[in-house]
Design an enzyme around this catalytic site. Structure first.
Site, PDB file in Angstrom:
ATOM      1  N   GLY D 150       0.943  -1.253  -0.196  1.00  0.00           N
ATOM      2  CA  GLY D 150      -0.060   0.085  -0.112  1.00  0.00           C
ATOM      3  C   GLY D 150       0.815   1.260   0.016  1.00  0.00           C
ATOM      4  N   CYS D 151       0.201   2.341  -0.062  1.00  0.00           N
ATOM      5  CA  CYS D 151       0.980   3.556  -0.555  1.00  0.00           C
ATOM      6  C   CYS D 151       1.635   3.905   0.920  1.00  0.00           C
ATOM      7  CB  CYS D 151      -0.057   4.677  -0.746  1.00  0.00           C
ATOM      8  SG  CYS D 151      -1.637   4.832  -0.357  1.00  0.00           S
ATOM      9  N   TYR D 152       0.943   4.326   1.863  1.00  0.00           N
ATOM     10  CA  TYR D 152       1.368   4.549   3.511  1.00  0.00           C
ATOM     11  C   TYR D 152       2.205   3.368   3.872  1.00  0.00           C
ATOM     12  CZ  TYR D 152      -2.591   7.418   4.653  1.00  0.00           C
ATOM     13  OH  TYR D 152      -3.663   8.764   4.562  1.00  0.00           O
TER      14      TYR D 152
END
EC number: 1.2.1.38
Lengths: 348, 348, 348, 348
Positions: D150-152
């Protein structure tokens, strides 16, 4: 093919940074030096951390003899700087692409009226080529000195040219209501351009007379073969990049249909890699050209009345400045017109 | 003085929220009920946490007999809702202020062309008063049913009216290039209005025909005493609030100077508390009217040619909607015209 | 009741403009004079056109004897200005509300370490009252000299205070990750705060030490009865107004449930008109306090582990500056605590 | 070298558009098909006019047998889609790069707790490689199935990894306060993500538990060799692109200086083309990675206390999604790790 050595004068502004970004991806050119009196000695990537890892250049004090060793020198300076250095560089056979206003107006007296200075080398004004590739590709190829169009003028001329060249509209009362992102105002510290002054707001400015007016009227008059008159109202947008021009004109012969106008535009720009005539019914968004060299155009004729509305969108820092400058360089040096300019716009 | 009991139909949109905000500070009115079929039972401050601490109201299912107990009912609904309920409310002696388009067009056939529906109570169109207080204050005072102007129409009419009333301009070719913040599009879930689609971008829309055109032409034609023709090009701004109109027209008699026009505007609006004719040379910013009920206007005549440029800025949710609605209420009930509307715009 | 005469020193910044906006709607106060050396003679509404129609004041050169005729003088200046004028004004029985940092730190040596100047009237530091009404209302009522808290300190202290006063958390390792709109940086021309530098971007700053740290540690230590240690990381938001603090701390006794904490906060702030403890599960948005004097707070305990997360949102120019200053004035002069401060936040 | 044939499932979202933009500039790959059930038959450039002139592709209905003809298939879909098609594609020897969450969590039961579905092919979870190239390059090279982070998680892991691998910090109480641009929420019509709801505002969300938490804890625990506990608080920024993580941890041995940490980070990422460890004193801005695949990191140790603060910035759509996916593809197919990923970030 050997790689062109590029010099950039005035590299601390946004058009300078954009030249660096674009040339970094150009297969036939590299930046050999970039000057800034104020930041001499500082690494380019200190000012623009987006370039960390892509350049080791440091800003240097501008020096004509060093710049003369470049194949081509870009001026990304405010007006009044290029004209001090250009004659000497031309004498050294360095070719010049000036992004500033110094050589855009062929009439030195008119230039002085708008820029409030004496022109320092009026003898070069006749030789300088107004660098709108979609209008003057042939002259650009042989030019020693290119005067790149302003950002508003690029978007406005590309929208009006086909109509004016074909004498389809009344050129005595053209209207351009245009809007620009704030990056057009440069990277100078000014209260008016603070985030807190710009964000979530919109205004007109320069309504009584913006410096881009005379170059537009000069070039459109040339295309028309007679004097045109333009009311040009610029506005400031709460966004970083993008110019959008909304152009109003009266069609001379109401029988000419919108389809015919569309066909005309498509034909006029069929060989222009950076003009996209969108399908009827479209409205270009500035974000669809953000970071790219494209100009997107759409035609409308509201209520089928006699006023034609042309919409035109560019990225002011790319097609309106640094991208167009590189497009000119490509033509001047016999490269592919689109070399280094095929990056796709960032959306969203 | 007793306090007016206000009902709001359609309270989950931005104009509903704005009515609540403004009436909370009104000395002579209070909201008695606010309806929403979808959110019935939900606290108003759950949807709009900015109202926490200022209201205990819950949304209720709209019920004409309950609404009829109010002194005045505001419709903050999409078009096609008010006309279903208005006849019954009028019969119950409740006065109506409709913020939607249902009663703006006096010609039912024209209304149907633009709104693609049969009008349900065409017999009321003649009675409905177009609620632009700067044009129709006298009729508003006695009205049972007010059709509040659209947001664009408010900004455009206030800019053109003095010129048209004095027959100073050619009304056969008016041009309005206007731009709106996104709140004008309401609070509906639409991909086109996502932050990611709007931010850092600008576009025209509705170029071929926007529903606000017919009401502008209707009202300006009335003021002119003859049919006017307007090319109206709306644009969408990457900001929440604010409408800015840039109006172009040809002056009939070039000898009429800009000073005279300025004097005319100042005189025309001398008694209008919510029109600010700015000094010559000004350009209104939308943020100077953000949250306030003011319309700021400035006049220009570029290069002293024959095209007059009028700039006009309002907050679309206040003077363009809920604020103007309350201004109408004040006039209808004999209150101070500016009661509850003196909040200063939020800047920065 | 007579109307308080207010003087404002340093009126060209955003907190000055905000004082004008708020006092214009205050029933018991009016601005008698507003000073600016740089803009002396200029109309206030020329700098802030949002005030056109609401004020005729012109900026004047600051003059202590004239200011002494006011009931209360607000300093909306950078640090280091107030301390030059305050002693003389106090001697003339004028009460002072200082929005700058000059009197926030009771230890003159600590002040000098952070502000890199000698303090000019250290003898007043003990008398100055730190103007956080939710903590020091009693002292504020009798104060001659109020040091208004900084914007970050207001949001952070209101979020930590109940936990610290009740000794529920480990105060040796508090963490505040906070973010501010750009208006907190004032109205100075700086490249870093240009729209083009801020828009569509986010960054931390002052990570190694922000000047608001010592006043927070001073006040929280006072509340704790022992030294607290805070890691404070500020960030800059691409928005105009708003501070949001995300506060992390370790609960001492894991058996204390989130419900108990919620009850504690609600009780602690039951009589505070400007602290809104939101229901469990909420997350405050800065826009719900935009333009208003409210601080909205929400509590969380992720995964029911031992870290408590408090979220706190204010408008940095209102509860974080000018609104809180007026709240202090109200307390000092025996007015209703919320007089002039009931404007509802602008949403959207 | 032959050109890889790429299939994209779920091409109407922002990560799909970004894959198209990036692969258009990739020297060794081209998009052979892009699917969307809803938009089947529509030209890709109708949805994304920024691609006009760069692609003739139309969306097609997803069909496993057609996709199986590709060398590699990217899933740019919401969770729950990839796991329906992956087994069949793997059986056909097509390699898979899944940008969704379906294969990120190795524990099927944990996956079900967070995603509220039964996993359809738990037998593949052990084989799937978590595609963080800076951690698992060797496994990625041989993988048939990549689960892109994921981005986070990308921004948080890159900031914590060197500290955890060297056992320098207390992993029982890690804190990540992170903020994301709105593009992370995708291109679905939702009131909460309207421009009018997001602009000029900031909020935390998912405070009690965000779905990216388990994958971060899984991977950091693996690196630590023991269970780590993270408090993860995401926030929503009023900007389109960019994630910024502010990471707090306690150093175990206070004698380890900031210089040593800096040296450690520089060494750890010396061979990582897309991690930029900035000089001490820096603060990364998200705009310096906008549109690029870089992660910029800076280290701080405020007041020389024991809390280390790591700042980490990426473009959520590039290094946080589509760019990292291509980086994985490059590794899987033995290409230059940075092929097609050298575009410089757009600044301003």
């Amino acid at each position: 093919m050997s790689v062109l050595k590029v010099g950039i004068v005035g590299g601390t502004g946004y058009t300078g940074a954009e030249l660096l970004r674009l040339i970094a991806g150009h297969p036939n050119a590299e930046v050999a030096m970039i000057t800034s009196r104020a930041e001499a000695g500082v690494g380019v990537d200190e000012l623009f951390p987006s370039l960390r890892g892509y350049t080791d250049l440091k800003f240097t004090v501008p020096d004509v003899s060093e710049l003369a060793a470049c194949d081509v020198v870009f001026f990304a300076t405010p007006h009044n700087v290029a004209m001090k250095m250009v004659p000497e560089l031309l004498a050294a056979n360095t070719r010049i692409i000036d992004l500033s206003a110094d050589f855009r107006i062929r009439d030195a007296k008119l230039w002085s009226e708008w820029y409030h200075e004496e022109h320092l080398c009026p003898e070069l004004l006749a030789e300088a080529v107004y660098g709108l590739p979609e209008k003057k590709a042939d002259q650009i190829k042989d030019a020693r000195l290119i005067a790149c169009p302003g950002c508003y003028p690029t978007s406005i001329q590309l929208g009006f040219l086909p109509l004016i060249e074909e004498k389809l509209i009344d050129t005595s009362r053209l209207i351009a209501s245009a809007a620009s992102g704030v990056s057009g105002a440069g990277r100078q510290a000014k209260v008016d351009n603070l985030f807190t002054e710009i964000s979530d707001s919109f205004k007109a400015y320069g309504v009584s007379g913006h410096r881009h007016l005379p170059e537009i009227e000069q070039e459109l008059s040339e295309a028309a073969g007679s004097d045109v008159a333009l009311t040009f109202t610029p506005h400031l947008l709460p966004q970083v990049r993008g110019i959008h021009a909304t152009l109003f004109s009266e069609i001379r012969d109401p029988a000419v249909g919108l389809d015919e106008l569309q066909f005309l535009f498509e034909k006029r720009y069929a060989d222009s890699p950076f003009v996209d005539v969108m399908p009827l019914g479209s409205t270009p968004q500035t974000r669809t050209v953000r970071g790219g060299n494209m100009c997107r155009i759409a035609l409308h004729r509201p209520q089928n009345r006699n006023t034609v509305v042309v919409l035109s969108a560019i990225d002011n820092l790319v097609k309106g400045a640094s991208g167009q400058a590189i497009q000119n360089m490509n033509l001047m040096f016999g490269l592919e017109e689109s070399a280094g300019l095929n990056g796709i716009s960032l959306l969203p």
